[in-house]
Write a protein that holds these residues in place. Structure first.
Motif, PDB file in Angstrom:
ATOM      1  N   ARG A  77      -5.764  27.278  42.541  1.00  0.00           N
ATOM      2  CA  ARG A  77      -7.161  26.988  42.821  1.00  0.00           C
ATOM      3  C   ARG A  77      -7.886  28.180  43.449  1.00  0.00           C
ATOM      4  O   ARG A  77      -9.084  28.141  43.647  1.00  0.00           O
ATOM      5  CB  ARG A  77      -7.272  25.791  43.766  1.00  0.00           C
ATOM      6  CG  ARG A  77      -6.692  24.509  43.222  1.00  0.00           C
ATOM      7  CD  ARG A  77      -7.620  23.910  42.191  1.00  0.00           C
ATOM      8  NE  ARG A  77      -8.913  23.591  42.761  1.00  0.00           N
ATOM      9  CZ  ARG A  77      -9.778  22.758  42.211  1.00  0.00           C
ATOM     10  NH1 ARG A  77      -9.469  22.144  41.088  1.00  0.00           N
ATOM     11  NH2 ARG A  77     -10.938  22.523  42.765  1.00  0.00           N
ATOM     12  N   ALA A  78      -7.138  29.231  43.789  1.00  0.00           N
ATOM     13  CA  ALA A  78      -7.777  30.388  44.405  1.00  0.00           C
ATOM     14  C   ALA A  78      -8.697  31.065  43.408  1.00  0.00           C
ATOM     15  O   ALA A  78      -8.446  31.058  42.211  1.00  0.00           O
ATOM     16  CB  ALA A  78      -6.722  31.382  44.887  1.00  0.00           C
ATOM     17  N   ALA A  79      -9.785  31.661  43.911  1.00  0.00           N
ATOM     18  CA  ALA A  79     -10.755  32.323  43.031  1.00  0.00           C
ATOM     19  C   ALA A  79     -10.106  33.520  42.358  1.00  0.00           C
ATOM     20  O   ALA A  79      -9.568  34.396  43.032  1.00  0.00           O
ATOM     21  CB  ALA A  79     -11.956  32.762  43.843  1.00  0.00           C
ATOM     22  N   PRO A  80     -10.130  33.576  41.026  1.00  0.00           N
ATOM     23  CA  PRO A  80      -9.485  34.678  40.323  1.00  0.00           C
ATOM     24  C   PRO A  80     -10.290  35.970  40.352  1.00  0.00           C
ATOM     25  O   PRO A  80      -9.775  37.037  40.093  1.00  0.00           O
ATOM     26  CB  PRO A  80      -9.351  34.155  38.903  1.00  0.00           C
ATOM     27  CG  PRO A  80     -10.502  33.222  38.754  1.00  0.00           C
ATOM     28  CD  PRO A  80     -10.688  32.584  40.104  1.00  0.00           C
ATOM     29  N   PHE A  81     -11.600  35.863  40.630  1.00  0.00           N
ATOM     30  CA  PHE A  81     -12.481  37.026  40.664  1.00  0.00           C
ATOM     31  C   PHE A  81     -13.380  36.945  41.889  1.00  0.00           C
ATOM     32  O   PHE A  81     -13.769  35.862  42.324  1.00  0.00           O
ATOM     33  CB  PHE A  81     -13.375  37.082  39.419  1.00  0.00           C
ATOM     34  CG  PHE A  81     -12.648  37.377  38.143  1.00  0.00           C
ATOM     35  CD1 PHE A  81     -12.522  38.670  37.688  1.00  0.00           C
ATOM     36  CD2 PHE A  81     -12.104  36.347  37.405  1.00  0.00           C
ATOM     37  CE1 PHE A  81     -11.865  38.938  36.505  1.00  0.00           C
ATOM     38  CE2 PHE A  81     -11.446  36.602  36.221  1.00  0.00           C
ATOM     39  CZ  PHE A  81     -11.309  37.906  35.770  1.00  0.00           C
ATOM     40  N   ALA A  82     -13.708  38.093  42.419  1.00  0.00           N
ATOM     41  CA  ALA A  82     -14.745  38.203  43.442  1.00  0.00           C
ATOM     42  C   ALA A  82     -15.864  39.053  42.880  1.00  0.00           C
ATOM     43  O   ALA A  82     -15.614  40.046  42.179  1.00  0.00           O
ATOM     44  CB  ALA A  82     -14.186  38.834  44.710  1.00  0.00           C
ATOM     45  N   VAL A  83     -17.108  38.661  43.153  1.00  0.00           N
ATOM     46  CA  VAL A  83     -18.248  39.419  42.645  1.00  0.00           C
ATOM     47  C   VAL A  83     -19.264  39.597  43.755  1.00  0.00           C
ATOM     48  O   VAL A  83     -19.595  38.656  44.475  1.00  0.00           O
ATOM     49  CB  VAL A  83     -18.879  38.725  41.417  1.00  0.00           C
ATOM     50  CG1 VAL A  83     -19.253  37.291  41.712  1.00  0.00           C
ATOM     51  CG2 VAL A  83     -20.088  39.497  40.904  1.00  0.00           C
ATOM     52  N   SER A  84     -19.731  40.815  43.934  1.00  0.00           N
ATOM     53  CA  SER A  84     -20.720  41.114  44.969  1.00  0.00           C
ATOM     54  C   SER A  84     -21.775  42.043  44.385  1.00  0.00           C
ATOM     55  O   SER A  84     -21.559  42.710  43.368  1.00  0.00           O
ATOM     56  CB  SER A  84     -20.057  41.768  46.185  1.00  0.00           C
ATOM     57  OG  SER A  84     -19.465  43.007  45.818  1.00  0.00           O
ATOM     58  N   VAL A  85     -22.952  42.085  45.036  1.00  0.00           N
ATOM     59  CA  VAL A  85     -24.083  42.865  44.550  1.00  0.00           C
ATOM     60  C   VAL A  85     -24.675  43.647  45.714  1.00  0.00           C
ATOM     61  O   VAL A  85     -24.870  43.098  46.805  1.00  0.00           O
ATOM     62  CB  VAL A  85     -25.169  41.949  43.935  1.00  0.00           C
ATOM     63  CG1 VAL A  85     -26.303  42.788  43.350  1.00  0.00           C
ATOM     64  CG2 VAL A  85     -24.573  41.035  42.869  1.00  0.00           C
ATOM     65  N   ARG A  86     -24.968  44.917  45.477  1.00  0.00           N
ATOM     66  CA  ARG A  86     -25.621  45.729  46.499  1.00  0.00           C
ATOM     67  C   ARG A  86     -26.637  46.644  45.837  1.00  0.00           C
ATOM     68  O   ARG A  86     -26.559  46.917  44.632  1.00  0.00           O
ATOM     69  CB  ARG A  86     -24.588  46.574  47.264  1.00  0.00           C
ATOM     70  CG  ARG A  86     -23.978  47.702  46.452  1.00  0.00           C
ATOM     71  CD  ARG A  86     -22.988  48.531  47.261  1.00  0.00           C
ATOM     72  NE  ARG A  86     -22.553  49.734  46.572  1.00  0.00           N
ATOM     73  CZ  ARG A  86     -21.594  49.788  45.662  1.00  0.00           C
ATOM     74  NH1 ARG A  86     -20.939  48.677  45.335  1.00  0.00           N
ATOM     75  NH2 ARG A  86     -21.276  50.932  45.084  1.00  0.00           N
TER      76      ARG A  86
END
Length: 816
Positions: A77-86
């Protein structure tokens, strides 16, 4: 879909999750696939996507178990991807503004794959199974992604009334493991970023100078300071027909209740105060005088007409489905009667605002400015075209002529009846959207359209262009509404400073027989104006059927659409631009002998409508060419199967039809040049006289030529010089076969500059994106009797000189 991913370690997916994903795919409603090679967004079909970002159906992709087979369910159930924006270049305020670039960082906890990608959505939190993204990028655009599992990608964010977010997708491994074969092409959303907000995203944006017919509605009253203001129709009925056709169109997220308006003034030169036109006593029905600004200039306010459209106004998919995006509102405001007293060449400054206090440009940026077009009144035309009983031709074509002369009251003004030289037109077709970030969306065409825009901007900066004409296939949105916003921003640097005229191409107007049948039923139901349907039935507009382009880019011949108040008629019109009489055809509509468009052309090209002393050069522009070196249609027609009303839509087929029905009229009327696009190349041909019976067997022969140039000079040609300029940015078609009527072919992006240097000399240059002239020619007409004898005297037809050629050759796919 695609090949199976190869990753190490076991994969754990619950039966419930698998069932949810499979059900979502299998239950997808059937639909008619729409594909267009000019529009990369058609490669995506959201209705086959699975949204795995919600907790109930979260899909973890190809998880690599950190501890082998005994990994806990929680790991699945862990998130397979992390996404961030800067922000790529952070501002001191910490805010993001329109057209800023952000860096999207995606970090994978799964094995990196070339099937992983990220897409931008606006508005945010969109249903990814029902809405196309605005852009997308393969994570492998970052060359280190497959090695590190981290991708850093740049996205330029166009202000289009809403915030953004970003969604990461993988391919549909779950489905393919269940079926053991790849039956369903799909993608699964596995991660979503936080919302990215842009400052004043719904404020006024993307101004473009446009020309309007007198029938274009304007507001009936002012909402500021209680000033009384009458509509343009009321003004015309009171005998005031001097309305300036010059206007500004722009977009925002604010409706008519917010009082969108244009503020403009004449720039005062420090040492030439006498050049400032005084308006102290000239405030008329279309202008409301506002308070003077701090520099003591007279500022005028013109209130805008506000329009929009909904998905129900569009005739088919994807425009009324997955491609639909809230268009916001399009505002159009005339400069008004006071503008008629501004001397040609005077610098005019303007800005856009509304009741919220927002302005464009922002308060800390320079105002928009342009030189008042060096344009004049053709004798008597302005009055005649406004009075039905005085113009038989106008009645004949159902109010279609809309003869626009950028009318000027004489009022003692210089140049009111004198043509000013030189005068330059920029002409091109088939532009589309370019790329300047890492988004894969436009990588096929690269930055060509942006490069053309930049080249135009440089010439506008140097005041080397007086007006521009984009004749069809403007944005290649083909049903994806976000592309129109991107396109309008792309052209703003130059389109906000010279008048931009546009006409419809197949990718704005063409629908299928079923789509037009639906449109007809809607017209009957709502008792709206009858639409102008195309005659080819190819469905190239992606279900737009002319609505977005005619609302966003009003012109003197705006298409009859869905009762949105666009005015005009079938998309054909005439403008007088300095020494040019420019006649714009709609080659998507019926132009056959006796049709409304033919009668319009016959009337507008008659000697009583063309004053050669004021407009010595007559140029006809169209989207599809009447002469083109192309293999498409060389051997047989291309007609949509099952559509009994469809015409041959091939390059050669349309050219033969134009040669048969309207070309003799162009020859007899002394048309100097015919400029078109559709075929994505630059071609310059002979002065073409035509054939008595146009047909495929003689089409590629030079015997239809009246004259080839001598050292690139056409001296007193007895027929129009033919040009194809489909070089605005869309990928090259490369259909040429080496036809004997061609003088030069260029596969380069750019535009044609036609400059009237005197009453007898017109110089043409085809400029590439670096500003270099790739072709140059001159048309000299010093025999003012313009004898266009139709008897065949082809003794002047010689073997054409060959300019630079980069031939594509071979039988290719259809252009346009």
């Amino acid at each position: 879909g695609g090949d199976d991913m190869r990753v190490s370690g076991p994969r754990r997916v619950t039966a419930a999750l698998f069932a949810a994903c499979l059900a979502a795919l299998v239950s997808a409603a059937p639909h008619d696939a729409y594909e267009d090679r000019h529009q990369p967004l058609t490669a995506l079909d959201p209705r086959t996507f699975v949204d795995g970002t919600s907790r109930a159906t979260r899909f973890s992709g190809d998880l690599i178990s950190p501890e082998g087979d005994d990994a806990s369910f929680a790991d699945d159930r862990a998130a397979p991807f992390a996404v961030s924006v800067r922000a790529s270049r952070p501002r001191a305020s910490g805010e993001l503004e329109c057209e800023d670039t952000v860096v999207v960082t995606v970090t994978a906890r799964v094995a990196p794959s070339d099937k992983h990608w990220v897409a931008s959505y606006s508005p945010p939190n969109a249903n990814v199974t029902a809405t196309a993204p605005t852009k997308y990028a393969l994570l492998t655009r970052d060359p280190l992604y497959l090695e590190t599992g981290v991708a850093n990608l740049s996205f330029k964010l166009t202000c289009a009334r809403h915030a953004y977010d970003f969604v990461v997708f993988t391919d549909d491994w779950v489905v393919r493991q269940g079926w053991r074969q790849d039956l369903v092409p799909s993608a699964v959303a596995v991660a979503r970023s936080d919302v990215v907000t842009l400052k004043d995203a719904d404020g006024p944006r993307a101004p473009r100078l446009v020309a309007l017919a007198s029938t274009f509605d304007t507001p009936t009253e002012s909402t500021e300071r209680g000033e009384k203001k009458t509509s343009s129709r009321a003004a015309a009925s009171n005998g005031n027909v001097s309305l300036s056709p010059l206007a500004v169109a722009w977009s925002s997220g604010r409706g008519a209740e917010k009082g969108a308006r244009l503020r403009w003034w004449v720039e005062e030169k420090k040492h030439e105060v006498d050049e400032l036109v005084s308006f102290e006593t000239s405030v008329e029905t279309e202008d409301v005088k506002d308070v003077k600004d701090v520099t003591n200039k007279n500022v005028y306010v013109s209130y805008a007409t506000t329009r929009t459209y909904s998905s129900s106004d569009l005739c088919g998919a994807p425009a009324n489905g997955t491609g639909f995006r809230d268009p916001g509102y399009v505002h159009v405001a005339r400069f008004g009667n006071a503008f008629s007293d501004v001397k040609p060449g005077t610098r005019v400054v303007y800005e856009l605002t509304d009741d919220t206090g927002a302005t464009y440009p922002s308060v800390d940026a320079p105002r928009l400015a342009f030189r008042a077009p060096r344009l004049h009144v053709a004798l008597g035309d302005a009055t005649k075209t406004q009075t039905r009983e005085d113009s038989f031709e106008e009645a004949l074509v159902d109010d279609s002529s809309n003869d626009i002369d950028f009318a000027k009251n004489t009022n003692g003004n210089e140049n009111a009846s004198t043509t000013v030289y030189p005068f330059a037109l920029a002409l091109f077709g088939d532009m589309g959207r370019g790329t300047e970030d890492d988004a894969t969306t436009w990588q096929e065409y690269g930055s060509a359209a942006i490069d053309v825009s930049n080249a135009l901007t440089k010439l506008v900066d140097s005041e080397s262009i007086d007006a521009a004409f984009l004749f069809g296939d403007l944005s290649y949105a083909v049903g994806y509404g976000s592309v129109w916003d991107e396109f309008c921003e792309q052209i703003t640097p130059w389109a906000s400073r010279v008048p931009l005229l546009t006409s419809a191409g197949n990718h704005e107007l063409d629908g299928t027989a079923a789509q037009w049948q639906w449109a007809l039923s809607r017209e009957k139901e709502k008792q709206t104006q009858k639409r102008t349907r195309d005659v080819y039935g190819g469905g190239d507009s992606g279900g737009e059927c002319g609505v977005p382009s005619s609302v966003r880019f009003p012109n003197p011949g705006s298409l009859k659409s869905t009762g949105l108040g666009s005015g005009g008629a079938g998309g054909w019109f005439v403008v007088t631009l300095g020494p040019f009489r420019v006649v714009s055809m709609n080659t998507e509509a019926d132009f056959s002998f006796g049709s409304a468009q033919f009668r319009f052309l016959e009337a507008e090209l008659s000697p009583k409508r063309v004053d050669r002393d004021l407009t010595p050069f007559v140029v006809v522009v169209a989207h599809r060419p009447a002469l083109v070196d192309s293999s498409f249609g060389r051997d047989k027609p291309s007609i949509v199967h099952g559509d009994g009303d469809a015409n041959d839509g091939s390059d050669v087929g349309v050219a033969l039809a134009l040669q048969e029905h309207v070309w003799p009229l162009f020859v007899e009327s002394g048309v100097d040049a015919f400029v078109a696009g559709h075929n994505h190349a630059y071609q310059r041909h002979c002065a073409f006289l035509g054939f008595q019976t146009p047909n495929r067997s003689t089409y590629f022969d030079k015997s239809g030529c009246a004259l080839f140039s001598t050292q690139n000079v056409y001296k007193n040609p007895r027929a129009p010089v033919s040009l194809v300029v489909g070089t605005g940015g869309a990928g090259f078609t490369r259909h040429d076969l080496g036809a004997s009527f061609v003088e030069t072919t260029q596969y380069a992006f750019g535009f044609l500059s036609l400059v009237a240097e005197s009453s007898t000399t017109m110089r043409g240059r085809f400029f590439g994106v670096a500003g270099e002239a790739l072709d140059e020619f001159v048309i000299v007409v010093d025999d003012r009797d313009r004898d266009r004898d139709r008897d065949r005297d082809l003794s002047s037809a010689v073997t054409p000189p060959r300019g630079p050629r980069r031939a594509g050759g071979g039988v290719g796919t259809p252009g346009g």
